[in-house]
Design a protein around this motif. Sequence first.
Motif, PDB file in Angstrom:
ATOM      1  N   THR A   1      24.862  10.525 -14.693  1.00 61.18           N
ATOM      2  CA  THR A   1      24.623  10.666 -13.267  1.00 61.18           C
ATOM      3  C   THR A   1      24.881  12.059 -12.724  1.00 61.18           C
ATOM      4  OG1 THR A   1      26.895  10.068 -12.679  1.00 61.18           O
ATOM      5  CG2 THR A   1      25.288   8.269 -12.906  1.00 61.18           C
ATOM      6  N   GLY A   2      25.659  12.880 -13.428  1.00 59.99           N
ATOM      7  CA  GLY A   2      26.206  14.062 -12.783  1.00 59.99           C
ATOM      8  C   GLY A   2      27.320  13.641 -11.832  1.00 59.99           C
TER       9      GLY A   2
ATOM     10  N   LEU B   1      14.478   3.960 -13.932  1.00 63.56           N
ATOM     11  CA  LEU B   1      14.547   2.576 -14.384  1.00 63.56           C
ATOM     12  C   LEU B   1      14.856   1.675 -13.194  1.00 63.56           C
ATOM     13  CD1 LEU B   1      16.687   3.160 -17.593  1.00 63.56           C
ATOM     14  CD2 LEU B   1      14.241   2.664 -17.538  1.00 63.56           C
ATOM     15  N   ALA B   2      14.252   0.510 -13.175  1.00 63.10           N
ATOM     16  CA  ALA B   2      14.513  -0.465 -12.120  1.00 63.10           C
ATOM     17  C   ALA B   2      15.715  -1.317 -12.491  1.00 63.10           C
ATOM     18  CB  ALA B   2      13.284  -1.350 -11.907  1.00 63.10           C
TER      19      ALA B   2
ATOM     20  N   ALA C   1      22.019   0.394  -9.297  1.00 63.84           N
ATOM     21  CA  ALA C   1      20.737   0.860  -8.762  1.00 63.84           C
ATOM     22  C   ALA C   1      20.771   2.363  -8.530  1.00 63.84           C
ATOM     23  CB  ALA C   1      20.411   0.134  -7.466  1.00 63.84           C
ATOM     24  N   ALA C   2      21.914   2.851  -8.020  1.00 63.31           N
ATOM     25  CA  ALA C   2      22.048   4.288  -7.793  1.00 63.31           C
ATOM     26  C   ALA C   2      22.034   5.059  -9.111  1.00 63.31           C
ATOM     27  CB  ALA C   2      23.340   4.566  -7.026  1.00 63.31           C
ATOM     28  N   VAL C   3      22.707   4.518 -10.135  1.00 59.67           N
ATOM     29  CA  VAL C   3      22.752   5.165 -11.453  1.00 59.67           C
ATOM     30  C   VAL C   3      21.357   5.237 -12.069  1.00 59.67           C
ATOM     31  CG1 VAL C   3      23.574   4.899 -13.832  1.00 59.67           C
ATOM     32  CG2 VAL C   3      25.145   4.542 -11.921  1.00 59.67           C
TER      33      VAL C   3
END
Length: 428
Positions: A142-143, A198-199, A190-192
Motif C-alpha cells: 500500500t505504501g 482488484l475488486a 477495499a482501500a488496499v
Amino acid sequence: MPTLDTDAYIADFAAFIQASPSSYHAAAEVARRLEEAGFERLDETAEWPAAPGRRVVVRDGAVIAWVQPASAGAATPFRILGAHTDSPSFKLKPNPTSNSEGLLQAGVEVYGGPLLNSWLDRELELAGRVATVDGATHLVRTGPMLRIPQLAIHLDREVNSKGLTLDKQRHTQPVWGAAVDLDADADLLAAVLHDAGLATGDIVGHDLLLADTNAPARFGFADAFFAAGRMDNLSSVYAGLVALLAAPDDAAHVSVLAAFDHEELGSESRSGASGPVLEDVLVRVTAALGAGEIERRRAFASSWIVSSDAGHAVHPNFAERHDPGNHPVLGGGPLLKLNANQKYASDAVGSALWADVCRRAGVPTQAFVSNNAIPCGSTIGPLAATRLGIRTVDVGVPLLSMHSARELAHVDDLAALGAAVSEFFASA
C-alpha cells in the motif's frame, strides 16, 4: 577472492530491502534478480531438466535457487546457504475494519516476536499477497497508510518511570483513516485492493503484514552504521543472492540458496525449514542426475549447510545481558554462533569450516554464545540438519535492536558476510 565494494553492496542491499516488505515480496525479488541474470524459473508441477544450469523455484514466501555444474553426478555434494525471508511483524486479521472513537482501525495479530514499542509512531504499510476467486495470487503493497499511535505522556505520566506496557490486543491496532473523511461502509481491504486493480469481491484470502516504510539509511561516523527494517533476516538472504550470482559454473559441488519462510514462527510449514521444501528440491536435483537413495545419502554426507541468521552484538547499555567472555561488536565481522544445547548447529568441524571460509575471503569473524541466565533463540540450522542429516554451521551478522521495526548493523559486517558466503560457494 576480490573484496566486495562495500558502498555498492550496501546501496544495493538497501534497494533489496525496499523491494521486500514481506516474505512473498522477498522471494519474488530474489527470483526476479536471478531470472534477469539468466537463471531459469522452474514450476514444481512440471518435469525438471537434468542438464547443467542455473535454476530457481519459488514456493509461497520461500525461494530455492541453485547452480548445477556440468560435472555434477549422482553423488555430487551440495553447498547450501540457508536463510529466512520473514521477520517479526503484525498480520492482518479477517474482517479487519473497525471504527472506534471516530478513527478507522485495522485488526491485526502479532506475527512472531516483535519489539512492540518499536512499531509505535511509524508510517506503516500493508504488504503481502492476496488470493482471488480465479485461483491466482497477487503481490500487493500500500505504501504509507497506517500508524500505531502512542498515548501522550500527559495521559500516562508514569511511562518514563515505570515503563511502557502494551497489551497485544488493545494497544497494537493501527489507525488508517478518520471516519469523518470516509463513507460509513468504508473497508480496509477495499482501500488496499483499489490501487492493485482488484475488486474486493474477487478476494478469497489474504496474507498481509505490516511493514515500516522508512527508507534504509547510513549514518554515524564515516557512515559506518546501517539502519533498516527486516535485516533479520534479509541480511542473509541478500548475501546468499549476491554469492549465488557469482557462483562458478565449474565447482565440484552444487551451490544452493535456500531462503525459507516462517522461521519467526518455528518453521513448521510447507515453506519453512522444518517442512519439505529444501528436501523436495534436493531430491529432484539428485534424481535428475541419476541418483538412487544410496547415492543421494552419499551426496548429503559430503554436503554443507551454512545457516545464516542475524545475531546479537553486545549492547553497550546492557553489557551484563551478554556472555562475559564473548562480546561480539559491530564492525568485528560476521558471527560464528555456538550453543551447547544445539539451539545452533555449529560444532568444532563447522567452526573450522567457517574459519577457513572467512580466512580465504579475507574477513574477520567473531564468536557469539549466550549468557547462561538468558534463554538462547534458535535458527533454521538445527532444523535443516535434523531433517537432512547434512553438516551445518550457524553464522550471521551482528545486530543491535534485533526484532525492532528498525534494526542496526555495521556496513563492514554486512559486506563481509557477502564475501564469506561467496567464498563458501567458490571454494572446494
